[in-house]
Design a protein around this motif. Structure first.
Motif, PDB file in Angstrom:
ATOM      1  N   THR A  60      80.833 104.248  14.256  1.00  0.00           N
ATOM      2  CA  THR A  60      81.980 104.520  13.382  1.00  0.00           C
ATOM      3  C   THR A  60      83.308 104.346  14.108  1.00  0.00           C
ATOM      4  O   THR A  60      84.251 103.760  13.569  1.00  0.00           O
ATOM      5  CB  THR A  60      81.881 105.948  12.808  1.00  0.00           C
ATOM      6  N   GLN A 118      78.849  97.628  17.487  1.00  0.00           N
ATOM      7  CA  GLN A 118      79.547  97.317  16.237  1.00  0.00           C
ATOM      8  C   GLN A 118      79.279  98.290  15.097  1.00  0.00           C
ATOM      9  O   GLN A 118      80.100  98.412  14.173  1.00  0.00           O
ATOM     10  CB  GLN A 118      79.214  95.885  15.793  1.00  0.00           C
ATOM     11  N   GLU A 119      78.146  98.974  15.123  1.00  0.00           N
ATOM     12  CA  GLU A 119      77.826  99.888  14.023  1.00  0.00           C
ATOM     13  C   GLU A 119      78.294 101.318  14.284  1.00  0.00           C
ATOM     14  O   GLU A 119      78.100 102.191  13.433  1.00  0.00           O
ATOM     15  CB  GLU A 119      76.319  99.872  13.753  1.00  0.00           C
ATOM     16  N   ASP A 166      76.767 108.703  16.718  1.00  0.00           N
ATOM     17  CA  ASP A 166      77.768 108.027  15.884  1.00  0.00           C
ATOM     18  C   ASP A 166      79.143 108.722  15.929  1.00  0.00           C
ATOM     19  O   ASP A 166      79.599 109.273  14.917  1.00  0.00           O
ATOM     20  CB  ASP A 166      77.281 107.937  14.444  1.00  0.00           C
ATOM     21  N   LYS A 216      84.103 100.652  14.314  1.00  0.00           N
ATOM     22  CA  LYS A 216      84.395 100.068  13.002  1.00  0.00           C
ATOM     23  C   LYS A 216      85.772 100.478  12.479  1.00  0.00           C
ATOM     24  O   LYS A 216      86.434  99.700  11.788  1.00  0.00           O
ATOM     25  CB  LYS A 216      83.308 100.469  11.995  1.00  0.00           C
ATOM     26  N   ILE A 253      74.169 105.602  19.201  1.00  0.00           N
ATOM     27  CA  ILE A 253      74.077 105.195  17.795  1.00  0.00           C
ATOM     28  C   ILE A 253      73.703 106.393  16.931  1.00  0.00           C
ATOM     29  O   ILE A 253      74.246 106.590  15.832  1.00  0.00           O
ATOM     30  CB  ILE A 253      73.049 104.057  17.636  1.00  0.00           C
TER      31      ILE A 253
END
Length: 347
Positions: free
Chosen positions: A273, A270-271, A248, A276, A245
């Motif tokens: 990049t 889900q967070e 990223d 997404k 995370i």
């Protein structure tokens, strides 16, 4: 061009050389890539290798000479007559081969891959020769450097009298390598795509920059986001979700099909990049893995694939389907259908 007989020893290129004293007609004397003088049969018909990179090299240059696999290639992408070869194991990763098994198969030569780490490499080759007894052990520079494949391919082609095949492989390799490295060289450091190489069923093992297992990220202009120690040997350093995370990544390259199938719906990811924006890619695997495992010349097709995944606009004119078809015909000795190629590139 001078042939394999009568070539003078060229240490800088690890050339095969015939020595001053003629060998008997049934044998010839060569200089292997570690600079060792080795007497081998004039006609080499049966070869075993101690590790997967060397085995793949022999298979790709002269498949009919290979006597066995260290591990079986993937079904469906390898001709049946080669799939039927026995699995003999070897010395790689955590695997320890069986000398009696190798010797009982009576190969004409055993090929030992070595890394350029000085005396330790030569000592390993010397020990292998002692254990193999009268079977000649030929040292070949290990194909773990993705920018240095031409020399071992050419050496093997000359050793086996398969120069034409070797040069066809080199032409393909140097073509894709040159195209990719030339284009990505102009990408500023601050604009390089951040990449995470996700290994294992949960994507929580990886290899950072500097590991041979992740070579293609740097070679293809990516920025390996993993800031973790290199695990010697087989690699696959364990990392945490919290670290990922924080890193990223813009792109995730997934080695495991199970992870690829679940990561886009897994709440933990889900967070990120890459998730997404839909930039999670399953690394293809045909006879061999395209990106790693092992880090051998199987990765040649991974060079254009990785480059186009990371920078689709920069490589919009690259016909990846044609390259995949040519690679498999030249290196794997198999023809893929249009549907197979499309499925590989669009899982």
């Amino acid at each position: 061009m001078l042939g394999i007989f009568g070539v003078l020893l060229c240490a800088s290129a690890a050339c095969i050389a015939t020595q001053d004293t003629p060998a008997p007609a049934e044998n010839r004397t060569i200089t292997d890539m570690a600079g060792r003088t080795v007497v081998v049969p004039s006609e080499i018909k049966s070869i075993l290798c101690t590790s997967p990179p060397s085995t793949m090299l022999v298979y790709m240059v002269a498949p009919d000479r290979l006597a066995g696999w260290n591990f079986p290639p993937e079904k469906g992408y390898t001709p049946e007559r080669y799939m039927a070869l026995p699995v003999v194991g070897g010395w790689f990763g955590k695997e320890t081969g069986n000398y009696e098994n190798f010797i009982s198969m009576h190969p004409d030569i055993v090929v030992e891959g070595y890394t350029t780490d000085g005396g330790a490499a030569l000592a390993s080759v010397t020990e292998r020769q002692q254990k193999m007894g009268s079977i000649p052990v030929v040292a070949v520079e290990d194909t773990v450097n993705a920018t240095g494949y031409s020399a071992p391919i050419r050496f093997m082609g000359e050793l086996l009298g398969e120069e034409k095949q070797a040069e066809a492989m080199i032409a393909f390799y140097e073509g894709v390598l040159g195209t990719v490295t030339e284009r990505v060289a102009s990408i500023p450091d601050g604009e390089r795509v951040g990449v995470y190489y996700a290994e294992g069923p949960k994507g929580l093992t990886t290899d950072p920059s500097g590991s041979s297992h992740a070579d293609l990220i740097d070679l293809c202009g990516g920025r390996n986001v993993a800031e973790c120690p290199i695990t010697p040997g087989i690699g696959m350093t364990e990392v945490s979700m919290e670290q990922i995370i924080l890193w990223d990544p813009d792109v995730i390259l997934a080695a495991d099909p199970g992870f690829y199938a679940t990561v886009r719906t897994d709440p933990l990811w889900q967070e990120i990049t890459a998730v997404k924006t839909g930039r999670v890619y399953l690394i293809p695997r045909t006879a061999f893995f395209w990106f790693d495992r092992p880090p051998g010349i199987n990765r040649i097709i991974g060079i254009p694939w990785t480059a186009k995944v990371l920078y689709p606009d920069l490589f919009s004119d690259m016909d990846l389907e044609s390259l995949v078809r040519e690679y498999h015909e030249t290196f794997i000795h198999v023809s893929l259908s249009d549907d197979q190629i499309r499925d590989l590139l669009n899982p």
